[in-house]
Design a protein around this motif. Structure first.
Motif, PDB file in Angstrom:
ATOM      1  N   SER A  60      38.480  37.521  53.374  1.00  0.00           N
ATOM      2  CA  SER A  60      38.214  37.657  51.945  1.00  0.00           C
ATOM      3  C   SER A  60      36.733  37.540  51.563  1.00  0.00           C
ATOM      4  O   SER A  60      36.046  36.581  51.949  1.00  0.00           O
ATOM      5  N   ALA A  61      36.285  38.523  50.795  1.00  0.00           N
ATOM      6  CA  ALA A  61      34.909  38.466  50.270  1.00  0.00           C
ATOM      7  C   ALA A  61      34.828  37.450  49.125  1.00  0.00           C
ATOM      8  O   ALA A  61      33.796  36.816  48.913  1.00  0.00           O
ATOM      9  N   VAL A  62      35.928  37.302  48.393  1.00  0.00           N
ATOM     10  CA  VAL A  62      35.942  36.312  47.305  1.00  0.00           C
ATOM     11  C   VAL A  62      35.792  34.913  47.916  1.00  0.00           C
ATOM     12  O   VAL A  62      35.000  34.085  47.450  1.00  0.00           O
ATOM     13  N   ARG A  63      36.531  34.689  49.010  1.00  0.00           N
ATOM     14  CA  ARG A  63      36.413  33.375  49.662  1.00  0.00           C
ATOM     15  C   ARG A  63      35.006  33.167  50.225  1.00  0.00           C
ATOM     16  O   ARG A  63      34.503  32.034  50.236  1.00  0.00           O
ATOM     17  N   SER A  64      34.368  34.241  50.676  1.00  0.00           N
ATOM     18  CA  SER A  64      32.991  34.095  51.194  1.00  0.00           C
ATOM     19  C   SER A  64      32.092  33.481  50.126  1.00  0.00           C
ATOM     20  O   SER A  64      31.208  32.692  50.448  1.00  0.00           O
ATOM     21  N   SER A  65      32.323  33.853  48.874  1.00  0.00           N
ATOM     22  CA  SER A  65      31.505  33.254  47.808  1.00  0.00           C
ATOM     23  C   SER A  65      31.831  31.767  47.653  1.00  0.00           C
ATOM     24  O   SER A  65      30.931  30.953  47.419  1.00  0.00           O
ATOM     25  N   PHE A  66      33.110  31.419  47.791  1.00  0.00           N
ATOM     26  CA  PHE A  66      33.476  29.993  47.761  1.00  0.00           C
ATOM     27  C   PHE A  66      32.730  29.254  48.890  1.00  0.00           C
ATOM     28  O   PHE A  66      32.266  28.136  48.728  1.00  0.00           O
ATOM     29  N   GLN A  67      32.657  29.929  50.061  1.00  0.00           N
ATOM     30  CA  GLN A  67      32.062  29.277  51.229  1.00  0.00           C
ATOM     31  C   GLN A  67      30.593  28.946  51.024  1.00  0.00           C
ATOM     32  O   GLN A  67      30.058  28.075  51.707  1.00  0.00           O
ATOM     33  N   LYS A  68      29.970  29.653  50.091  1.00  0.00           N
ATOM     34  CA  LYS A  68      28.549  29.362  49.825  1.00  0.00           C
ATOM     35  C   LYS A  68      28.414  28.274  48.777  1.00  0.00           C
ATOM     36  O   LYS A  68      27.312  27.885  48.411  1.00  0.00           O
ATOM     37  N   SER A  69      29.541  27.802  48.240  1.00  0.00           N
ATOM     38  CA  SER A  69      29.428  26.796  47.181  1.00  0.00           C
ATOM     39  C   SER A  69      29.705  25.394  47.742  1.00  0.00           C
ATOM     40  O   SER A  69      30.286  25.244  48.815  1.00  0.00           O
ATOM     41  N   ASP A  70      29.281  24.409  46.981  1.00  0.00           N
ATOM     42  CA  ASP A  70      29.334  23.015  47.437  1.00  0.00           C
ATOM     43  C   ASP A  70      30.763  22.499  47.572  1.00  0.00           C
ATOM     44  O   ASP A  70      31.650  22.883  46.819  1.00  0.00           O
ATOM     45  N   ARG A  71      30.988  21.656  48.556  1.00  0.00           N
ATOM     46  CA  ARG A  71      32.240  20.916  48.761  1.00  0.00           C
ATOM     47  C   ARG A  71      33.454  21.832  48.958  1.00  0.00           C
ATOM     48  O   ARG A  71      34.565  21.521  48.528  1.00  0.00           O
ATOM     49  N   PHE A  72      33.208  22.949  49.609  1.00  0.00           N
ATOM     50  CA  PHE A  72      34.320  23.842  49.946  1.00  0.00           C
ATOM     51  C   PHE A  72      34.591  23.678  51.442  1.00  0.00           C
ATOM     52  O   PHE A  72      33.700  23.862  52.271  1.00  0.00           O
ATOM     53  N   ASN A  73      35.818  23.344  51.786  1.00  0.00           N
ATOM     54  CA  ASN A  73      36.181  23.163  53.197  1.00  0.00           C
ATOM     55  C   ASN A  73      36.823  24.431  53.723  1.00  0.00           C
ATOM     56  O   ASN A  73      37.642  25.050  53.045  1.00  0.00           O
ATOM     57  N   TYR A  74      36.463  24.748  54.962  1.00  0.00           N
ATOM     58  CA  TYR A  74      36.941  26.004  55.514  1.00  0.00           C
ATOM     59  C   TYR A  74      37.044  25.903  57.031  1.00  0.00           C
ATOM     60  O   TYR A  74      36.168  25.338  57.676  1.00  0.00           O
ATOM     61  N   SER A  75      38.124  26.421  57.595  1.00  0.00           N
ATOM     62  CA  SER A  75      38.168  26.542  59.052  1.00  0.00           C
ATOM     63  C   SER A  75      38.862  27.830  59.441  1.00  0.00           C
ATOM     64  O   SER A  75      39.752  28.309  58.731  1.00  0.00           O
ATOM     65  N   GLN A  76      38.435  28.356  60.553  1.00  0.00           N
ATOM     66  CA  GLN A  76      39.010  29.603  61.060  1.00  0.00           C
ATOM     67  C   GLN A  76      39.244  29.418  62.543  1.00  0.00           C
ATOM     68  O   GLN A  76      38.353  28.975  63.260  1.00  0.00           O
ATOM     69  N   GLN A  77      40.465  29.700  62.992  1.00  0.00           N
ATOM     70  CA  GLN A  77      40.778  29.500  64.405  1.00  0.00           C
ATOM     71  C   GLN A  77      41.416  30.760  64.962  1.00  0.00           C
ATOM     72  O   GLN A  77      42.487  31.178  64.507  1.00  0.00           O
ATOM     73  N   TYR A  78      40.749  31.363  65.940  1.00  0.00           N
ATOM     74  CA  TYR A  78      41.370  32.493  66.638  1.00  0.00           C
ATOM     75  C   TYR A  78      42.240  31.917  67.739  1.00  0.00           C
ATOM     76  O   TYR A  78      41.794  31.047  68.486  1.00  0.00           O
ATOM     77  N   ILE A  79      43.484  32.372  67.832  1.00  0.00           N
ATOM     78  CA  ILE A  79      44.309  31.865  68.924  1.00  0.00           C
ATOM     79  C   ILE A  79      43.994  32.666  70.193  1.00  0.00           C
ATOM     80  O   ILE A  79      43.323  33.689  70.146  1.00  0.00           O
ATOM     81  N   ASP A  80      44.516  32.180  71.325  1.00  0.00           N
ATOM     82  CA  ASP A  80      44.173  32.801  72.617  1.00  0.00           C
ATOM     83  C   ASP A  80      44.800  34.182  72.773  1.00  0.00           C
ATOM     84  O   ASP A  80      44.395  34.952  73.633  1.00  0.00           O
ATOM     85  N   HIS A  81      45.815  34.452  71.966  1.00  0.00           N
ATOM     86  CA  HIS A  81      46.551  35.706  72.114  1.00  0.00           C
ATOM     87  C   HIS A  81      46.105  36.763  71.105  1.00  0.00           C
ATOM     88  O   HIS A  81      45.673  36.443  70.002  1.00  0.00           O
ATOM     89  N   GLY A  82      46.264  38.009  71.516  1.00  0.00           N
ATOM     90  CA  GLY A  82      46.064  39.129  70.606  1.00  0.00           C
ATOM     91  C   GLY A  82      47.317  39.989  70.637  1.00  0.00           C
ATOM     92  O   GLY A  82      48.316  39.618  71.269  1.00  0.00           O
ATOM     93  N   TYR A  83      47.262  41.137  69.985  1.00  0.00           N
ATOM     94  CA  TYR A  83      48.448  41.995  69.997  1.00  0.00           C
ATOM     95  C   TYR A  83      48.082  43.468  69.987  1.00  0.00           C
ATOM     96  O   TYR A  83      46.981  43.847  69.579  1.00  0.00           O
ATOM     97  N   LYS A  84      49.028  44.258  70.490  1.00  0.00           N
ATOM     98  CA  LYS A  84      48.878  45.720  70.479  1.00  0.00           C
ATOM     99  C   LYS A  84      50.210  46.317  70.055  1.00  0.00           C
ATOM    100  O   LYS A  84      51.268  45.858  70.509  1.00  0.00           O
ATOM    101  N   GLU A  85      50.117  47.329  69.176  1.00  0.00           N
ATOM    102  CA  GLU A  85      51.354  47.959  68.701  1.00  0.00           C
ATOM    103  C   GLU A  85      51.692  49.208  69.504  1.00  0.00           C
ATOM    104  O   GLU A  85      50.807  49.989  69.864  1.00  0.00           O
ATOM    105  N   LEU A  86      52.982  49.363  69.771  1.00  0.00           N
ATOM    106  CA  LEU A  86      53.511  50.513  70.504  1.00  0.00           C
ATOM    107  C   LEU A  86      54.754  50.966  69.749  1.00  0.00           C
ATOM    108  O   LEU A  86      55.096  50.380  68.719  1.00  0.00           O
ATOM    109  N   SER A  87      55.457  51.978  70.273  1.00  0.00           N
ATOM    110  CA  SER A  87      56.655  52.374  69.531  1.00  0.00           C
ATOM    111  C   SER A  87      57.739  52.914  70.457  1.00  0.00           C
ATOM    112  O   SER A  87      57.466  53.359  71.577  1.00  0.00           O
ATOM    113  N   ILE A  88      58.965  52.863  69.951  1.00  0.00           N
ATOM    114  CA  ILE A  88      60.111  53.491  70.619  1.00  0.00           C
ATOM    115  C   ILE A  88      60.613  54.565  69.649  1.00  0.00           C
ATOM    116  O   ILE A  88      61.009  54.232  68.520  1.00  0.00           O
TER     117      ILE A  88
END
Ligand SMILES: Cc1cc2nc3c(=O)[nH]c(=O)nc-3n(C[C@H](O)[C@H](O)[C@H](O)COP(=O)(O)OP(=O)(O)OC[C@H]3O[C@@H](n4cnc5c(N)ncnc54)[C@H](O)[C@@H]3O)c2cc1C
Length: 448
Positions: free
Chosen positions: A167-195
């Protein structure tokens, strides 16, 4: 409440639904979306991507009267069908008789929500408009047009950021005082296929089910589409023993599928092209707080709480944000948005944290435990007991998926159930006495 000038950044699933909610309440709503109008332009290369919609999502859709419209294009999935490595199938109902989660097309649902929102006189959607941030002092949202490169500033009484995990809106929050934020990438990713569908348009696998190929640290899943196809998703670690890093040629990818998912591969004639073309995407968990500022700007959906997809609750929880905020608007009729948004985020944050934890936990369950004998026995015992004592025992999956209990309460109750089941599973010869009176009595005693 007074009619407000509302700006919504992001016309995804949550933003389009929230536009409907606000429009129906008589507010003037302008929604700005970064992408082109998906009803006129092919997005995602025309891939069919689907999502599991469950009770919390349905309630939010029904709140604006569009449940029946969505039901027409949703496929019920009554059970999990597990595909073992040797090709054997086993089944697990998701809930009680008649209970199902529903496969819906992400694009189809988004289009429907946008079209319904646009039917309201005071709701307007603007495409190719990227939000570049918020000026909290002036309460302006900044947009840039991808068509003309023109920059605009839009003043509003209320601005909602529904612009997703990055979110770009959240990015503005991130520049403001006393805003807590964390981002965690998990070890797994994904790929889509089809039947693809059979020649007559029917499905190649059982239609009203979610298919899982659990393989320990990784898994493949498949959800049905109305056109007879299945959308499949491979969840695999980026690095490690079994990992995307080793599948860097088509030959290696094919070998991997032949070893682990040979029955699925047999149903994938477009495997080669899809493997080459479809990206490997990452999965992120976002936590932040507060979700609002000055009673004028607020975050909803993935913008404030993106989670991993393993409980099928990301969209459902974002939709539930709409239900909860709308109900709170009814209760706070005095037009004090600062107080209302504070009350909303305070109530909702523990639930967002709980579903984030539950979703990670369900990953382990799906990829690993659905093929594990102890786990399947535990589920049998729980289901047996729940049938006899529905008031005393609601399985955790049902609390999350089929009820409107707060996620945080479901998490607590789930922990209590874990303690009880640990003791039950330790009973001598539990594999043979699992449906006996002794087990039932033990559970009643432990429940107190
Ligand atoms: C593989 C996978 C499977 C999933 N399966 C399920 C499932 O089965 N069930 C379920 O409930 N959930 C599922 N989810 C989660 C679900 O996709 C999300 O929770 C949901 O899409 C969140 O909706 P949203 O509207 O908040 O964000 P999004 O759907 O991401 O929408 C955000 C919108 O904002 C727009 N945007 C972004 N940046 C800007 C900007 N700067 N300016 C303007 N517009 C912008 C985007 O183009 C987009 O249209 C899954 C997620 C993944 C990754």
């Amino acid at each position: 409440m007074e009619s407000k000038k509302v700006v919504i950044a992001g016309a995804g699933l949550v933003g389009s639904l929230w536009a409907l909610y606000m429009g129906k309440r008589g507010h003037t709503v302008n929604v700005y979306e970064r992408r082109p109008d998906m009803r006129k332009t092919l997005i995602d290369g025309g891939r069919s991507i689907n999502l599991a919609l469950s009770n919390r999502g349905w309630k939010a859709l029904e709140g604006v009267g569009i449940g029946d419209e969505v039901r027409k294009v949703a496929i019920p999935m009554y059970r999990r069908v597990m595909h073992a490595a040797n090709g054997e199938l086993s089944h697990q109902p998701y809930g009680k008789e008649g209970e199902a989660i529903y496969s819906v097309s992400r694009g189809g649902l988004n289009e429907l929500l946008m079209t319904e929102a646009e039917k309201l006189e005071d709701v307007n959607l603007h495409f190719n408009q990227k939000c570049e941030g918020i000026d909290f002092k002036l309460n302006n949202a900044h947009f840039r047009s991808y068509d003309t490169d023109e920059k605009t500033q839009v003043k509003a009484d209320l601005i909602f950021g529904t612009d997703g995990a990055f979110s770009a809106v959240r990015s503005s929050f991130q520049k403001s005082d006393r805003f807590n934020y964390s981002q965690q990438y998990i070890d797994h990713g994904y790929k889509e296929l089809s039947i693809p569908a059979n020649a007559d348009g029917s499905h190649k696998l059982e239609r009203e089910a979610l298919h899982i190929w659990p393989r320990g640290n990784f898994m493949l899943i498949a959800l049905p589409n109305p056109d007879g196809t299945f959308t499949c998703t491979l969840f695999l670690a980026f690095e490690g023993k079994h990992a995307f890093e080793h599948l860097n040629t088509l030959t290696k990818a094919r070998q991997f599928f032949e070893t682990h998912f040979s029955d699925a591969l047999d149903l994938m004639p477009h495997f080669d092209a899809e493997w080459e073309e479809n990206p490997i995407s990452s999965l992120v968990i976002i936590r932040c707080f507060p979700w609002s500022k000055n009673g004028k700007v607020a975050l909803l959906g993935d913008a404030s709480h993106a989670i991993v997809p393993f409980y099928g609750q990301g969209m459902n929880s974002g939709f539930e944000d709409c239900t909860v905020l709308s109900e709170m608007m009814d209760a706070h009729s005095d037009d004090d948005w600062e107080q209302l948004l504070k009350a909303f985020e305070t109530k909702r944050k523990p639930d967002a944290d709980a579903i984030a934890d539950l979703a990670m936990r369900n990953f382990v369950e799906m990829r690993d435990l659905t093929g594990n004998a102890d786990f399947l026995l535990r589920k049998k015992i729980e289901n047996n007991f729940a049938k006899k004592h529905p008031q005393k025992w609601i399985p955790l999956y049902s609390m999350v998926t089929f009820s409107h209990l707060r996620y945080s309460d479901a998490l607590k109750e789930g922990a209590r159930q874990d303690d009880i089941m640990e003791q039950v599973m330790a009973m001598p010869q539990i594999e043979t006495i699992w449906d006996s009176v002794a087990v039932e009595e033990k559970m009643l005693e432990l429940l107190g």
